[in-house]
Design a protein around this motif. Structure first.
Motif, mmCIF file in Angstrom:
data_model
loop_
_atom_site.group_PDB
_atom_site.id
_atom_site.type_symbol
_atom_site.label_atom_id
_atom_site.label_comp_id
_atom_site.label_asym_id
_atom_site.label_seq_id
_atom_site.Cartn_x
_atom_site.Cartn_y
_atom_site.Cartn_z
ATOM 1 N N ASN A 1 -26.995 -8.744 118.753
ATOM 2 C CA ASN A 1 -28.174 -9.525 119.117
ATOM 3 C C ASN A 1 -28.047 -10.991 118.708
ATOM 4 O O ASN A 1 -28.654 -11.871 119.331
ATOM 5 N N ILE A 2 -27.256 -11.272 117.678
ATOM 6 C CA ILE A 2 -27.034 -12.660 117.262
ATOM 7 C C ILE A 2 -26.417 -13.460 118.395
ATOM 8 O O ILE A 2 -26.831 -14.592 118.688
ATOM 9 N N PHE A 3 -25.446 -12.866 119.081
ATOM 10 C CA PHE A 3 -24.761 -13.563 120.174
ATOM 11 C C PHE A 3 -25.671 -13.708 121.398
ATOM 12 O O PHE A 3 -25.592 -14.704 122.124
ATOM 13 N N VAL A 4 -26.545 -12.740 121.592
ATOM 14 C CA VAL A 4 -27.515 -12.837 122.682
ATOM 15 C C VAL A 4 -28.497 -13.971 122.413
ATOM 16 O O VAL A 4 -28.827 -14.757 123.315
ATOM 17 N N ILE A 5 -28.970 -14.072 121.186
ATOM 18 C CA ILE A 5 -29.915 -15.134 120.836
ATOM 19 C C ILE A 5 -29.288 -16.505 121.046
ATOM 20 O O ILE A 5 -29.902 -17.401 121.641
ATOM 21 N N ILE A 6 -28.058 -16.675 120.577
ATOM 22 C CA ILE A 6 -27.375 -17.958 120.740
ATOM 23 C C ILE A 6 -27.247 -18.313 122.218
ATOM 24 O O ILE A 6 -27.560 -19.435 122.641
ATOM 25 N N ASN A 7 -26.800 -17.350 123.014
ATOM 26 C CA ASN A 7 -26.611 -17.611 124.441
ATOM 27 C C ASN A 7 -27.922 -17.951 125.132
ATOM 28 O O ASN A 7 -28.020 -18.946 125.851
ATOM 29 N N THR A 8 -28.942 -17.133 124.916
ATOM 30 C CA THR A 8 -30.211 -17.336 125.622
ATOM 31 C C THR A 8 -30.857 -18.655 125.239
ATOM 32 O O THR A 8 -31.316 -19.410 126.112
ATOM 33 N N ALA B 1 -20.531 -27.506 131.636
ATOM 34 C CA ALA B 1 -19.401 -26.619 131.359
ATOM 35 C C ALA B 1 -19.307 -26.237 129.888
ATOM 36 O O ALA B 1 -18.838 -25.144 129.548
ATOM 37 N N TRP B 2 -19.747 -27.124 128.985
ATOM 38 C CA TRP B 2 -19.711 -26.807 127.563
ATOM 39 C C TRP B 2 -20.673 -25.662 127.229
ATOM 40 O O TRP B 2 -20.318 -24.722 126.502
ATOM 41 N N VAL B 3 -21.887 -25.723 127.747
ATOM 42 C CA VAL B 3 -22.872 -24.670 127.492
ATOM 43 C C VAL B 3 -22.470 -23.393 128.224
ATOM 44 O O VAL B 3 -22.635 -22.277 127.703
ATOM 45 N N TYR B 4 -21.945 -23.547 129.427
ATOM 46 C CA TYR B 4 -21.445 -22.401 130.187
ATOM 47 C C TYR B 4 -20.369 -21.667 129.401
ATOM 48 O O TYR B 4 -20.385 -20.426 129.302
ATOM 49 N N SER B 5 -19.430 -22.404 128.843
ATOM 50 C CA SER B 5 -18.338 -21.793 128.089
ATOM 51 C C SER B 5 -18.860 -21.090 126.838
ATOM 52 O O SER B 5 -18.434 -19.974 126.510
ATOM 53 N N LEU B 6 -19.792 -21.744 126.145
ATOM 54 C CA LEU B 6 -20.404 -21.116 124.972
ATOM 55 C C LEU B 6 -21.040 -19.784 125.356
ATOM 56 O O LEU B 6 -20.885 -18.775 124.648
ATOM 57 N N GLY B 7 -21.752 -19.771 126.479
ATOM 58 C CA GLY B 7 -22.402 -18.543 126.922
ATOM 59 C C GLY B 7 -21.416 -17.429 127.206
ATOM 60 O O GLY B 7 -21.619 -16.277 126.795
ATOM 61 N N ASN B 8 -20.340 -17.748 127.890
ATOM 62 C CA ASN B 8 -19.337 -16.726 128.193
ATOM 63 C C ASN B 8 -18.685 -16.176 126.938
ATOM 64 O O ASN B 8 -18.463 -14.961 126.810
ATOM 65 N N PHE B 9 -18.358 -17.055 126.003
ATOM 66 C CA PHE B 9 -17.732 -16.594 124.763
ATOM 67 C C PHE B 9 -18.708 -15.748 123.957
ATOM 68 O O PHE B 9 -18.314 -14.750 123.334
ATOM 69 N N CYS B 10 -19.995 -16.110 123.968
ATOM 70 C CA CYS B 10 -21.002 -15.316 123.258
ATOM 71 C C CYS B 10 -21.158 -13.929 123.869
ATOM 72 O O CYS B 10 -21.149 -12.920 123.149
ATOM 73 N N ILE B 11 -21.302 -13.871 125.181
ATOM 74 C CA ILE B 11 -21.529 -12.581 125.836
ATOM 75 C C ILE B 11 -20.279 -11.711 125.798
ATOM 76 O O ILE B 11 -20.363 -10.488 125.665
ATOM 77 N N GLY B 12 -19.113 -12.338 125.916
ATOM 78 C CA GLY B 12 -17.885 -11.563 125.780
ATOM 79 C C GLY B 12 -17.769 -10.940 124.402
ATOM 80 O O GLY B 12 -17.406 -9.764 124.256
ATOM 81 N N THR B 13 -18.105 -11.696 123.364
ATOM 82 C CA THR B 13 -18.042 -11.186 121.996
ATOM 83 C C THR B 13 -19.148 -10.171 121.747
ATOM 84 O O THR B 13 -18.943 -9.167 121.041
ATOM 85 N N TRP B 14 -20.309 -10.409 122.351
ATOM 86 C CA TRP B 14 -21.422 -9.456 122.244
ATOM 87 C C TRP B 14 -20.988 -8.045 122.634
ATOM 88 O O TRP B 14 -21.386 -7.054 122.000
ATOM 89 N N MET B 15 -20.148 -7.974 123.663
ATOM 90 C CA MET B 15 -19.749 -6.679 124.188
ATOM 91 C C MET B 15 -19.093 -5.799 123.131
ATOM 92 O O MET B 15 -19.340 -4.584 123.060
ATOM 93 N N PHE B 16 -18.256 -6.373 122.293
ATOM 94 C CA PHE B 16 -17.537 -5.573 121.298
ATOM 95 C C PHE B 16 -18.485 -4.983 120.265
ATOM 96 O O PHE B 16 -18.310 -3.841 119.829
ATOM 97 N N PHE B 17 -19.505 -5.727 119.880
ATOM 98 C CA PHE B 17 -20.480 -5.204 118.925
ATOM 99 C C PHE B 17 -21.432 -4.213 119.594
ATOM 100 O O PHE B 17 -21.827 -3.220 118.981
ATOM 101 N N TRP B 18 -21.811 -4.489 120.838
ATOM 102 C CA TRP B 18 -22.670 -3.549 121.575
ATOM 103 C C TRP B 18 -21.981 -2.197 121.713
ATOM 104 O O TRP B 18 -22.567 -1.156 121.438
ATOM 105 N N ASN B 19 -20.730 -2.202 122.136
ATOM 106 C CA ASN B 19 -20.027 -0.935 122.337
ATOM 107 C C ASN B 19 -19.667 -0.246 121.026
ATOM 108 O O ASN B 19 -19.321 0.937 121.026
#
Length: 257
Positions: free
Chosen positions: A112-119, A86-104
């Protein structure tokens, strides 16, 4: 243990909600996710609707897993497994959610920083920490599905975002083409059928998003990867079991991922 259970029971659903809301923003804002995708086409840009087709069933699995996590529905070992991931899952969701604002915002290098961290977090977890798959245990099986689909789509995200951030319109060199095939073949050779299936899906999505010889080569890589995954997880275990005069449940054993 009690504090960990209490924390992840709230943190994981909160991270899901954050990512879900961010995705809705990404879909309905202007410009939206697809607009940014179309502005930044590159050699690893997938056919965009493959992403949506992947996320819908994956989010259903996530919701079922979150319900199990919230209820702590399982024995001590199963609950510990869910709580740890659940800790890694939560990190991934927070990363991808934040990624969206920079992508858009069309700030792809930062996104891409948030994508790298998540992956790296998701692939690293399933490769080094995730317990062996037990298809007879619902919490175990759901954790594997969620973890490995998160990692699988993360591989596609990393290839896509990196190419779109730095190599828009650049044709893949011979080295990149060879490295892509070698990389996916190597990953497939140490993957179980869940993560391996995601790798095949990634390649099909990429092949459908490209044109010409590169698209055909990616399609060939998808077939090759499917063959490796199928041989490793289905044909070879069955042959080995027959040779040894016994049968085993496919997927019950370990493996790297």
């Amino acid at each position: 243990m009690g504090n960990t259970q209490s924390t992840v029971r709230y943190l994981a659903p909160a991270s899901f909600a954050y990512d879900f809301i961010a995705q809705q923003y990404g879909i309905f804002s202007s410009p939206n996710m697809l607009d940014i995708h179309n502005r930044n086409l590159a050699a690893f840009s997938p056919y965009p609707y493959f992403i949506g087709a992947f996320f819908f069933p994956q989010q259903v699995f996530q919701l079922v897993w979150l319900w199990k996590l919230w209820k702590q529905d399982g024995n001590a070992q199963e609950c510990a497994m869910m709580n740890k991931f659940a800790w890694v899952y939560s990190l991934g969701n927070f990363c991808i959610g934040t990624w969206m604002f920079f992508w858009n915002s069309d700030n792809l290098p930062v996104s891409n920083i948030f994508v790298i961290i998540n992956t790296l977090a998701q692939v690293g977890y399933i490769a080094t920490t995730l317990e062996s798959l037990d298809t007879r245990s619902t919490p175990n099986f759901l954790t594997h599905i969620v973890a490995k689909t998160f990692a699988g789509i993360g591989v596609l995200d990393l290839l896509h975002n990196t190419a779109a951030a730095y190599y828009v319109g650049v044709e893949p060199s011979a080295l990149v083409q060879v490295a892509t095939g070698v990389g996916f073949a190597a990953a497939a050779s140490v993957s179980d059928w869940i993560f391996g299936g995601c790798l095949v899906y990634d390649l099909v999505a990429l092949a459908c998003g490209q044109q010409g010889g590169w698209a055909r080569l990616l399609g060939g890589y998808a077939a090759m990867t499917a063959g490796i995954v199928g041989f490793k997880n289905f044909f070879y275990p069955t042959w080995k079991a027959k040779k040894e005069g016994r049968y085993e449940r496919v997927g019950d054993g370990g493996g790297v991922v």
